[in-house]
Design a protein around this motif. Structure first.
Motif, PDB file in Angstrom:
ATOM      1  N   ARG A   1      34.548  37.384  30.935  1.00 12.52           N
ATOM      2  CA  ARG A   1      33.423  36.790  30.218  1.00 12.52           C
ATOM      3  C   ARG A   1      33.222  37.468  28.861  1.00 12.52           C
ATOM      4  O   ARG A   1      32.923  36.808  27.864  1.00 12.52           O
TER       5      ARG A   1
ATOM      6  N   LEU B   1      35.196  33.377  36.515  1.00 18.06           N
ATOM      7  CA  LEU B   1      34.193  33.877  35.569  1.00 18.06           C
ATOM      8  C   LEU B   1      33.298  34.953  36.162  1.00 18.06           C
ATOM      9  O   LEU B   1      32.466  35.527  35.439  1.00 18.06           O
TER      10      LEU B   1
ATOM     11  N   VAL C   1      26.917  32.123  31.300  1.00 15.52           N
ATOM     12  CA  VAL C   1      27.985  31.128  31.191  1.00 15.52           C
ATOM     13  C   VAL C   1      27.353  29.846  30.639  1.00 15.52           C
ATOM     14  O   VAL C   1      26.264  29.442  31.062  1.00 15.52           O
TER      15      VAL C   1
ATOM     16  N   LEU D   1      26.681  35.162  38.432  1.00 22.17           N
ATOM     17  CA  LEU D   1      26.723  34.151  37.390  1.00 22.17           C
ATOM     18  C   LEU D   1      25.350  33.508  37.228  1.00 22.17           C
ATOM     19  O   LEU D   1      24.641  33.281  38.205  1.00 22.17           O
TER      20      LEU D   1
ATOM     21  N   GLY E   1      36.679  29.963  26.441  1.00 20.64           N
ATOM     22  CA  GLY E   1      36.165  29.445  27.701  1.00 20.64           C
ATOM     23  C   GLY E   1      37.274  28.974  28.610  1.00 20.64           C
ATOM     24  O   GLY E   1      38.453  29.235  28.360  1.00 20.64           O
TER      25      GLY E   1
END
Length: 398
Positions: free
Chosen positions: A362, A356, A291, A210, A338
């Protein structure tokens, strides 16, 4: 129409002011921006089709005096004179005031010159001041100047006299309607991006690492400390420290606290608190991110506005990680773009970060957000709303 757009900060630069001004010129209006001048720029300037008229340069005075002379109090004679000068010179049909403080200054000129006045309510000042007072240790001067009760009385006294109000989001509009403002005098012109802002590219999600990047002011209300604590919990849950990277770029009162927190929690390998960076570096960080984080503290301020970041994240194809701020949660839920975390719950934020890590999730959320901006949440649609508001103002002879 001939329009004077009043902005209480230095210009350039503000994304929304620029978008409004350029859209108005595209629609055939003449626009002059009146702005503060702490940066000692030329008093008169032309930027493409836009005319700029700044407050006088007080270079002979120390900075503290210059700040006082530029301060946007409605009875500041320097502001009143400069707005009047612009309105008379341009023979203005309309003065648009960005935010509440200088509205009464323009209403004085409305009585004298017969110029119509509109308010661009980007921030709901009574709610913003109340939220700031709850989360910050303000000085006596700040508590005096940013008193939510005074702001509420001021707003209540000026709004009925304003010809039209532009608001950011449905929740802000509904607040005005509850307070007795007629629906035909309120228009939603949101803080959306043009569809082509990123050249049509959409982030393609691969891998389980991430990368989050935040760019903006560092304040308590923005909940960046919650994000840092969540990263620590994410690592404590057994996720590798090198599987998450957070870049926080900006300045503000919370910066020293965030730096201490990163050190205390031992997450310096995962979280970096930058100062201001060059635009090139910021672009690199944002392009690398996968993200978009909006872990704001839920409060009256955020519940009545909308950050442009959410739409930028969505357009870029990034899933949005957010708390239960009413308009943000509504958009994320409606568009399935989201994950929403419980307010102040760092364990829940950490759990959502774990979810995520799945690139498939995602990609789905990112694609949904991108399509939603192309379909609904874009500046092309909001420009139409702006044009409708201008026609309404122009046709109203009251």
């Amino acid at each position: 129409m001939r329009i004077v757009l009043v902005y209480k900060e230095d210009y350039p630069w503000d994304v929304r002011v620029e978008k409004l001004a350029l859209a108005l010129t595209e629609q055939g209006h003449s626009v002059t921006i009146v702005s503060r001048n702490l940066e000692q720029r030329p008093i008169r300037e032309t930027d493409g089709k836009l005319k700029l008229l700044r407050l006088p340069r007080f270079g002979q005075f120390p900075l503290c005096i210059r700040k006082l002379l530029n301060f946007p109090l409605w009875f500041n004679p320097i502001w009143i004179f400069r707005i009047s000068q612009a309105a008379r010179h341009e023979r203005a049909d309309l003065i648009i005031v960005r935010d509440l403080p200088l509205v009464r200054s323009s209403l004085i000129l409305k009585r004298i010159l017969g110029t119509k006045v509109a308010l661009d309510m980007a921030e709901v000042y009574p709610e913003m001041y109340a939220s700031s007072a709850q989360s910050s240790d303000n000085s006596f001067a700040q508590r005096l100047l940013k008193n939510p009760k005074v702001a509420q009385r001021y707003e209540t006294s000026v709004l009925p006299k304003v010809d039209h109000t532009l608001v950011m989001i449905e929740e802000s509009r509904d607040r005005l309607l509850r307070n007795g403002i007629s629906q035909d005098r309120v228009t939603i012109v949101s803080n959306t991006p043009p569809i082509d802002k990123f050249g049509g590219s959409v982030h393609q999600h691969t891998g389980t690492n991430l990368h989050l990047a935040y760019v903006g002011f560092l304040t308590e209300l923005r909940g960046l400390d919650l994000l840092v604590k969540a990263v620590a919990e994410y690592i404590e849950r057994g996720n590798p420290a090198d599987s998450i990277k957070v870049d926080i770029v900006g300045k503000g009162a919370s910066k020293p606290k965030l730096q201490r927190l990163v050190k205390e929690l031992g997450v310096r390998s995962s979280v970096t608190i930058h100062g201001w960076l060059s635009q090139e570096k910021v672009t690199q960080l944002m392009t690398a991110a996968n993200v978009g984080a909006l872990t704001y503290r839920v409060c009256g301020h955020w519940n009545h506005t909308i950050p442009n970041k959410i739409f930028d994240y969505m357009l870029a194809g990034l899933p949005v990680l957010a708390t239960e701020v009413i308009p943000i949660q509504r958009i994320i839920t409606q568009e399935d773009c989201g994950l929403v975390c419980r307010d102040l719950d760092t364990a829940d934020i950490a759990e959502k970060l774990e979810q995520l890590r799945k690139p498939e999730l995602r990609n789905v959320l990112g694609r949904n957000g991108h399509e939603a901006v192309k379909r609904t949440w874009n500046w092309e649609k909001d420009k139409t709303q702006l044009a409708n508001a201008m026609r309404s103002i122009n046709s109203n002879n009251n």
